[in-house]
Design an enzyme around this catalytic site. Structure first.
Site, PDB file in Angstrom:
ATOM      1  N   SER A 145     -47.235 -30.959   7.404  1.00  0.00           N
ATOM      2  CA  SER A 145     -47.661 -29.620   7.934  1.00  0.00           C
ATOM      3  C   SER A 145     -46.167 -29.165   8.822  1.00  0.00           C
ATOM      4  CB  SER A 145     -48.686 -29.354   8.672  1.00  0.00           C
ATOM      5  OG  SER A 145     -48.592 -30.429   9.797  1.00  0.00           O
TER       6      SER A 145
ATOM      7  N   ASN B 101     -56.394 -34.947  15.773  1.00  0.00           N
ATOM      8  CA  ASN B 101     -57.623 -33.916  15.624  1.00  0.00           C
ATOM      9  C   ASN B 101     -57.836 -33.176  16.923  1.00  0.00           C
ATOM     10  OD1 ASN B 101     -57.440 -35.642  13.327  1.00  0.00           O
ATOM     11  ND2 ASN B 101     -59.496 -36.266  13.507  1.00  0.00           N
TER      12      ASN B 101
ATOM     13  N   THR C 299     -63.632  15.771   6.877  1.00  0.00           N
ATOM     14  CA  THR C 299     -64.410  14.973   6.508  1.00  0.00           C
ATOM     15  C   THR C 299     -64.170  15.012   5.056  1.00  0.00           C
ATOM     16  OG1 THR C 299     -66.223  16.534   6.424  1.00  0.00           O
ATOM     17  CG2 THR C 299     -66.032  15.411   8.377  1.00  0.00           C
ATOM     18  N   HIS C 300     -64.335  13.954   4.399  1.00  0.00           N
ATOM     19  CA  HIS C 300     -64.171  13.850   3.035  1.00  0.00           C
ATOM     20  C   HIS C 300     -62.835  14.351   2.537  1.00  0.00           C
ATOM     21  CE1 HIS C 300     -68.636  13.735   2.798  1.00  0.00           C
ATOM     22  NE2 HIS C 300     -68.488  14.494   3.629  1.00  0.00           N
TER      23      HIS C 300
ATOM     24  N   SER D 157     -34.479   8.263  -0.491  1.00  0.00           N
ATOM     25  CA  SER D 157     -34.767   7.653  -1.969  1.00  0.00           C
ATOM     26  C   SER D 157     -33.211   7.567  -2.622  1.00  0.00           C
ATOM     27  CB  SER D 157     -35.385   8.570  -2.739  1.00  0.00           C
ATOM     28  OG  SER D 157     -34.917   8.758  -3.956  1.00  0.00           O
TER      29      SER D 157
ATOM     30  N   LYS E 249     -35.338  13.455  -0.547  1.00  0.00           N
ATOM     31  CA  LYS E 249     -36.474  12.932   0.245  1.00  0.00           C
ATOM     32  C   LYS E 249     -36.294  12.463   1.533  1.00  0.00           C
ATOM     33  CE  LYS E 249     -39.479  11.208  -2.466  1.00  0.00           C
ATOM     34  NZ  LYS E 249     -40.927  11.774  -2.521  1.00  0.00           N
TER      35      LYS E 249
ATOM     36  N   ASN F  54     -38.925  10.097   3.257  1.00  0.00           N
ATOM     37  CA  ASN F  54     -40.328   9.270   2.794  1.00  0.00           C
ATOM     38  C   ASN F  54     -40.752   8.770   4.234  1.00  0.00           C
ATOM     39  OD1 ASN F  54     -40.064   9.917   0.351  1.00  0.00           O
ATOM     40  ND2 ASN F  54     -39.025   8.466  -0.122  1.00  0.00           N
TER      41      ASN F  54
ATOM     42  N   GLU G  73     -45.921   3.589   5.494  1.00  0.00           N
ATOM     43  CA  GLU G  73     -46.696   3.055   4.296  1.00  0.00           C
ATOM     44  C   GLU G  73     -46.803   1.376   4.418  1.00  0.00           C
ATOM     45  OE1 GLU G  73     -45.447   5.653   0.405  1.00  0.00           O
ATOM     46  OE2 GLU G  73     -43.976   5.357   1.899  1.00  0.00           O
TER      47      GLU G  73
ATOM     48  N   TYR H 262     -63.588 -33.576  11.440  1.00  0.00           N
ATOM     49  CA  TYR H 262     -62.095 -33.037  10.747  1.00  0.00           C
ATOM     50  C   TYR H 262     -61.923 -33.507   9.494  1.00  0.00           C
ATOM     51  CZ  TYR H 262     -56.991 -32.635  10.279  1.00  0.00           C
ATOM     52  OH  TYR H 262     -55.860 -32.297   9.932  1.00  0.00           O
TER      53      TYR H 262
ATOM     54  N   GLN I  42     -55.651 -28.372   7.987  1.00  0.00           N
ATOM     55  CA  GLN I  42     -54.293 -27.980   8.031  1.00  0.00           C
ATOM     56  C   GLN I  42     -53.814 -26.984   7.516  1.00  0.00           C
ATOM     57  OE1 GLN I  42     -51.754 -31.586   7.888  1.00  0.00           O
ATOM     58  NE2 GLN I  42     -50.679 -30.619   6.248  1.00  0.00           N
TER      59      GLN I  42
END
Ligand code: ARG
Length: 477
Positions: free
Chosen positions: A24, A105, A150-151, A272, A278, A280, A285, A312, A317
């Site tokens: 690890s 552990n 709303t909606h 873009s 553009k 953006n 996003e 354990y 891990q």
């Protein structure tokens, strides 16, 4: 990466491919500082209780401090073995004293809790900054009126300050969730050994105080397999990033030509490669997109833990990738959201025009009529008739004439019609939690107070640097 293996971790005969596969270290290298702080506290306790001679403890401590300073590790099975191997290269057999009365552990359980605790503090700081910024913006733009939805259909007029306080309320809940995570992290796992405890006369209370935990875990079998604190952190993070993603969607929408409520400053709007015109909202996003990672991390942890037997198991891990990603993901998204919002310019003329060109004050009209003693449902139907009459003539509600109003219901008089004014609509909302100016002022003040609370909670968390600096010079006797 060629992974070596010290004798300390068992058989030397492990196939190199298996060792590399099960290592690890590439991930838990990031837990080095936590690991060193934990080792310093454990070592201090071993020296003070006389379990390990003081001169050996002093020598080991010097090596731990060197590792803290340069962070150099050779490739080993995990960060714990890598630290031990490096000390052993300098001190030989004496290095092995450090692992007295300790297992990896309980060691990894400690490192992970220290990590989550530290990350909670950082996240609380970010939430405090975000909440403060939202409150400041709400104070700065109290006059801006815009539609609420709303909606995703226009609903009622609200102030921008109210919208911003609404965002703030979500993140304040995230701060509460993080404080809950901190409580869960407050139990010291170190000292339970591999699962059953140790026959050495250790002093867990001393270690608890050194590492500034609130209590001890109560059962070793549970302790070494417990990752509830990690789940709680991953959940708090996923939920917070869902909140961020919802704010992000508003910004994506509001900055589109279809809404036209806001403009993104050039320094956050992306272009873009093909369409020259553009601007953006990529930043928002990406913020929205990153929330998926947080949900994935939570899911990954949940699935890793499901059905594990007690104690354990090495599966644990696999908590490393999702958990170590969680904190930095949360702080970076919250930070970028704050920065992004600073660069969103609302257009108060266009937002008001959107309200005035529509029927969003219909509820206000119905309420004004109902306040004259007309039962609300009757008032609702009367205003519904007026709305339809306006729609037939292509008029917004604000342009309804007294004649049209009378026709819909004679009780819709000039006074009732005044409720059509968007500012009057907002001003009439006097209840706590509404968009009325007094209520919004109270909401802003509460948001500021909650930001302070989050920042105080962050400051109260013991930080790794401070723990290290205390532990690197504390008395070993
Ligand atoms: N690398 C391990 C982990 O992160 C450390 C604990 C290993 N314990 C063991 N008995 N193999 O979970």
């Amino acid at each position: 990466m060629i992974v070596a293996k010290t004798e300390a971790a068992g058989e030397r005969s492990l196939l190199p491919e298996v060792l590399a596969f099960t290592s690890s270290l590439p991930l838990d290298r990031k837990l080095l500082r936590e690991d060193l702080v934990g080792s310093l506290a454990h070592l201090t306790m071993l020296a003070r209780t006389g379990i390990v001679p003081r001169d050996a403890a002093q020598a080991i401590r010097e090596e731990l401090c060197k590792i803290w300073a340069d962070g150099e590790l050779s490739a080993e099975e995990d960060v714990h073995m890598a630290v031990e191997a490096r000390i052993a290269a300098r001190l030989g057999e004496r290095a092995g004293l450090l692992h007295t009365a300790r297992s990896r552990n309980d060691q990894v359980a400690l490192d992970l809790r220290l990590h989550v605790r530290d990350q909670c503090a950082r996240s609380l700081e970010e939430i405090a900054l975000l909440a403060k910024a939202l409150a400041a913006r709400a104070r700065a733009e109290p006059e801006t009126v815009l539609p609420s939805y709303t909606h995703r259909q226009r609903a009622q007029p609200i102030s921008l300050a109210y919208l911003l306080c609404g965002y703030g309320a979500m993140f304040v809940r995230d701060a509460e969730a993080l404080r809950f995570v901190l409580q869960g992290c407050g139990a010291l796992p170190l000292g339970v050994g591999a699962i059953a405890g140790t026959s050495f006369p250790i002093d867990r209370e001393m270690v608890r105080k050194l590492l500034r935990f609130e209590r001890l875990t109560s059962n070793g079998l549970d302790t070494v397999g417990d990752r509830d604190f990690a789940l709680d952190f991953a959940y708090a993070t996923a939920r917070s990033l869902l909140h961020a993603s919802r704010v992000a969607t508003d910004m994506v929408d509001f900055s589109s030509a279809e809404f036209g409520y806001a403009r993104l400053d050039g320094d956050i709007a992306c272009g873009s490669s093909m369409m020259p015109q553009k601007r953006n909202p990529d930043l928002f996003e990406i913020i929205r997109g990153k929330s998926g990672q947080a949900v994935g991390n939570l899911t990954s942890l949940l699935v890793t833990l499901k059905g594990l037997p007690g104690g354990y198991n090495r599966d644990l891990q696999e908590d490393r990738a999702p958990l170590l990603e969680t904190g930095p993901l949360l702080t970076s998204v919250l930070g970028m959201l704050r920065l992004g919002l600073e660069h969103v310019r609302f257009d108060p003329v266009r937002t008001l025009a959107a309200v005035e060109s529509d029927f969003m004050q219909a509820t206000d009209l119905a309420e004004a009529l109902a306040q004259k003693g007309v039962p609300f449902r009757t008032a609702y139907q009367a205003v519904g008739r007026l709305v339809r009459a306006c729609q037939e003539r292509g008029l917004p509600l604000a342009k309804a004439t007294p004649e049209m109003a009378r026709e819909a219901d004679p009780r819709i008089d000039a006074e009732v019609l005044r409720a059509c004014d968007p500012r009057a609509s907002i001003g009439r909302k006097r209840n706590a939690g509404g968009t009325g100016p007094d209520s919004v002022q109270a909401q802003i003040a509460a948001l500021e107070a909650d930001a302070e609370k989050a920042s105080a909670a962050a400051k109260a968390v013991p930080r790794l640097d401070d723990l290290f600096s205390d532990l690197s010079k504390t008395e070993l006797r």
